[in-house]
Enzyme design. Structure first.
Site, mmCIF file in Angstrom:
data_model
loop_
_atom_site.group_PDB
_atom_site.id
_atom_site.type_symbol
_atom_site.label_atom_id
_atom_site.label_comp_id
_atom_site.label_asym_id
_atom_site.label_seq_id
_atom_site.Cartn_x
_atom_site.Cartn_y
_atom_site.Cartn_z
ATOM 1 N N LYS A 23 -20.084 28.832 -28.629
ATOM 2 C CA LYS A 23 -20.391 28.180 -27.351
ATOM 3 C C LYS A 23 -19.573 28.718 -26.191
ATOM 4 O O LYS A 23 -18.390 28.996 -26.311
ATOM 5 C CB LYS A 23 -20.155 26.660 -27.453
ATOM 6 C CG LYS A 23 -21.128 25.917 -28.322
ATOM 7 C CD LYS A 23 -22.573 25.994 -27.879
ATOM 8 C CE LYS A 23 -22.830 25.236 -26.594
ATOM 9 N NZ LYS A 23 -22.675 23.780 -26.766
ATOM 10 N N SER A 54 0.819 -1.214 0.000
ATOM 11 C CA SER A 54 0.000 0.000 0.000
ATOM 12 C C SER A 54 0.854 1.265 0.000
ATOM 13 O O SER A 54 0.319 2.370 -0.020
ATOM 14 C CB SER A 54 -0.952 0.008 1.207
ATOM 15 O OG SER A 54 -0.225 -0.128 2.414
ATOM 16 N N SER A 107 -16.262 25.437 -27.261
ATOM 17 C CA SER A 107 -16.487 24.202 -27.994
ATOM 18 C C SER A 107 -15.436 24.082 -29.073
ATOM 19 O O SER A 107 -15.040 25.076 -29.679
ATOM 20 C CB SER A 107 -17.887 24.244 -28.614
ATOM 21 O OG SER A 107 -17.935 23.411 -29.755
ATOM 22 N N HIS A 140 -41.402 22.517 -8.092
ATOM 23 C CA HIS A 140 -41.614 21.672 -9.285
ATOM 24 C C HIS A 140 -40.998 22.315 -10.526
ATOM 25 O O HIS A 140 -41.468 22.077 -11.648
ATOM 26 C CB HIS A 140 -43.101 21.391 -9.523
ATOM 27 C CG HIS A 140 -43.854 21.041 -8.276
ATOM 28 N ND1 HIS A 140 -43.912 19.769 -7.773
ATOM 29 C CD2 HIS A 140 -44.536 21.833 -7.402
ATOM 30 C CE1 HIS A 140 -44.620 19.763 -6.649
ATOM 31 N NE2 HIS A 140 -45.007 21.013 -6.388
ATOM 32 N N ASN A 142 -19.509 27.269 -22.373
ATOM 33 C CA ASN A 142 -20.109 26.182 -21.604
ATOM 34 C C ASN A 142 -19.775 26.275 -20.116
ATOM 35 O O ASN A 142 -18.678 26.664 -19.744
ATOM 36 C CB ASN A 142 -19.628 24.836 -22.144
ATOM 37 C CG ASN A 142 -20.085 24.597 -23.576
ATOM 38 O OD1 ASN A 142 -21.157 25.068 -23.968
ATOM 39 N ND2 ASN A 142 -19.276 23.899 -24.347
ATOM 40 N N GLU A 181 -21.139 21.546 -14.450
ATOM 41 C CA GLU A 181 -21.448 20.162 -14.825
ATOM 42 C C GLU A 181 -20.549 19.188 -14.073
ATOM 43 O O GLU A 181 -20.990 18.125 -13.626
ATOM 44 C CB GLU A 181 -21.275 19.974 -16.330
ATOM 45 C CG GLU A 181 -22.283 20.779 -17.135
ATOM 46 C CD GLU A 181 -21.953 20.773 -18.623
ATOM 47 O OE1 GLU A 181 -22.781 20.275 -19.386
ATOM 48 O OE2 GLU A 181 -20.876 21.255 -19.027
#
Ligand code: ARG
Length: 479
Positions: free
Chosen positions: A297, A37, A291, A170, A299, A304
């Site tokens: 783009k 280990s 992108s 909702h 992003n 994310e």
């Protein structure tokens, strides 16, 4: 730090492990590869040496080391730590884990005195001690990162003090809320995470040192003495429990997983807010990506990834719980599998916390777009119903009456404000549609409007201070 060693070299030296005395054949290379280990637990060197220093003082106190021997051992441990700090520690092929590597090196430096280091101690109580010391510091670091994120959220709310957006249930627009109120909702869950991490820290702060392999030792050592040297609250009460308990790792992984769940919800929200469809916010260029094909783009990968990383955090927790399940008392080699999930969760949560803190710091809130959405006249329906209640109408009847107008407006395709103005019974409530009116009516304790904001903020500041105080007294406890 001595990476992977060559297979031949290892085969030639495998018999040299520190515990090889009762064996006549060397370990097979496949077993070695399975069981070593050092390749990951070398990250524990600082805390292992910390534990060994206390053990040395304990041995001296018990008369098992002279004070000269104890001093020589402490100096050798200091020299070994410096080798690790400089990245110059040389692993030899027979170093199975961080504990044997350090003991081997101490013996190399001091001869027989070094070979006394393991008196009255087993790797079982040693690794449990080392890991508790490591996790104690690691959780403090996570709490510090959480506090920084909370501070950033509060600052963002202050920057846009009057900004509002629709509150959702909702994912349907429900009532207007102040941006600061919305951001504070996240802050409250993060403060619970910080408290939870500090609770775990408190529970884990018990010393296993002196439990030996599983049953204690015949020597007259004092676990309370080494516990206090190491800043533990108290020593273990039961040696079997001391060497086999990994609740503190499981708890830490849970705390981090739940924190990750909160961060993933925030990530998802940032993804939504920064779409053209919502348009409530943009992240700075330094916190967005482009992108490779589509030039337009921009992003929100940071959000994310915050959402995505939670999968492995939950996986690390689940994996460890399954590893622990069904283990007989006391130490089992299975327990060695606690480290990699722990290290991974700690690393991932730091990455996410740091990047999200940066992302929120870079965020521009588009108050014009968000307040237009918050000003959606249908969100005023509840205020009209409440006014009818003030005039003596029962709430359920008021709800039904306003519901009729809302339905009528929807069928005719006109905004609620127009339908109300055209309704002889309700036209007197037209002023409720003034900008800011609905938000001003959200005034009960803990509500989403400006009248309630100050009291909430005072409570939030107090809770943040309480976490900071717990953190600094935890630090004091440990030093
Ligand atoms: N590297 C081991 C672990 O992490 C140390 C303990 C080994 N003890 C033993 N009895 N084989 O658990």
């Amino acid at each position: 730090m001595g990476g992977a060693t060559g297979r031949e070299e290892r085969l030639a030296t495998l018999v040299m492990t520190l515990w090889a005395g009762r064996f006549s054949a060397s370990m097979d290379a496949t077993l070695w590869d399975l069981s070593e280990s050092y390749s990951y637990d070398h990250a524990l060197y600082h805390h292992d040496i910390m534990g060994s220093r206390a053990h040395v003082r304990g041995l001296e106190r018990a008369g098992l080391l002279t004070s000269d021997e104890a001093t020589a051992l402490e100096e050798a441990l200091g020299a070994i730590e410096a080798e690790f700090d400089r990245g110059q520690f040389q692993r030899v092929p027979s170093d199975e884990d961080i504990h044997t590597a350090i003991e081997r090196r101490a013996t190399e430096l001091l001869g027989d005195v070094g070979a006394k280091l393991h008196t009255a101690r087993s790797r079982n109580d040693q690794v449990a001690t080392t890991l508790r010391l490591f996790v104690r510091d690691a959780l403090d670091d996570v709490v510090r990162d959480v506090v920084a994120l909370v501070e950033t959220l509060v600052r963002l709310g202050d920057t846009y003090a009057d900004a509002s957006l629709p509150g959702y249930t909702h994912l349907q627009r429900a009532q207007p809320v102040l941006l600061s109120h919305h951001l504070n909702a996240h802050a409250w869950s993060l403060l619970r995470d910080a408290d939870r991490l500090l609770d775990t820290r408190h529970r884990l702060n018990v010393s296993p040192l002196g439990a030996g392999a599983l049953g204690g030792t015949s020597f007259d050592i004092d676990p309370a003495f080494t516990a206090s040297l190491l800043g533990f609250r108290e020593p273990f009460a039961n040696s079997l429990d001391a060497v086999s308990d990994r609740d503190f790792v499981a708890e830490s992984l849970f705390d981090i997983a739940l924190l990750g769940v909160h961060l993933s919800r925030m990530g998802e929200e940032l993804v939504l807010w920064t779409t053209s469809e919502f348009g409530f916010a943009s992240l700075g260029d330094d916190f967005t990506t482009g992108s490779s094909m589509l030039p337009q783009k921009k992003n929100s990968d940071v959000a994310e990834l915050a959402r995505a990383k939670t999968g492995r955090l939950v996986g690390n927790l689940t994996g460890l719980l399954v590893t622990l399940k069904g283990l007989p008392l006391s130490y089992n080699r299975d327990l060695q599998e606690d480290k990699e999930p722990l290290f991974d969760s700690l690393r991932q949560i730091h990455l996410v916390l740091a990047a999200l803190t940066g992302a929120y710091g870079s965020l521009t809130f588009h108050d014009d777009v968000a307040s237009l959405a918050a000003g959606d006249s249908s969100l005023v329906a509840i205020d009209i119903a409440d006014e009818l209640v003030r005039e003596g109408v029962a709430f359920r009847q008021a709800h039904a009456r306003v519901g009729q107008v809302v339905g009528d407006a929807a069928r005719r395709g006109v905004p609620l404000v127009d339908a109300v103005r055209q309704d002889p019974e309700l036209a007197r409530f037209a002023a409720l549609f003034e900008p800011g009116s609905s938000l001003a009516h959200r005034s009960s304790p803990g509500a989403s409007g400006p009248l309630a904001a100050g009291a909430q903020r005072a409570r939030l500041d107090a809770s943040l201070d309480a976490v900071r105080t717990r953190l600094s007294s935890a630090d004091a406890e440990a030093s």
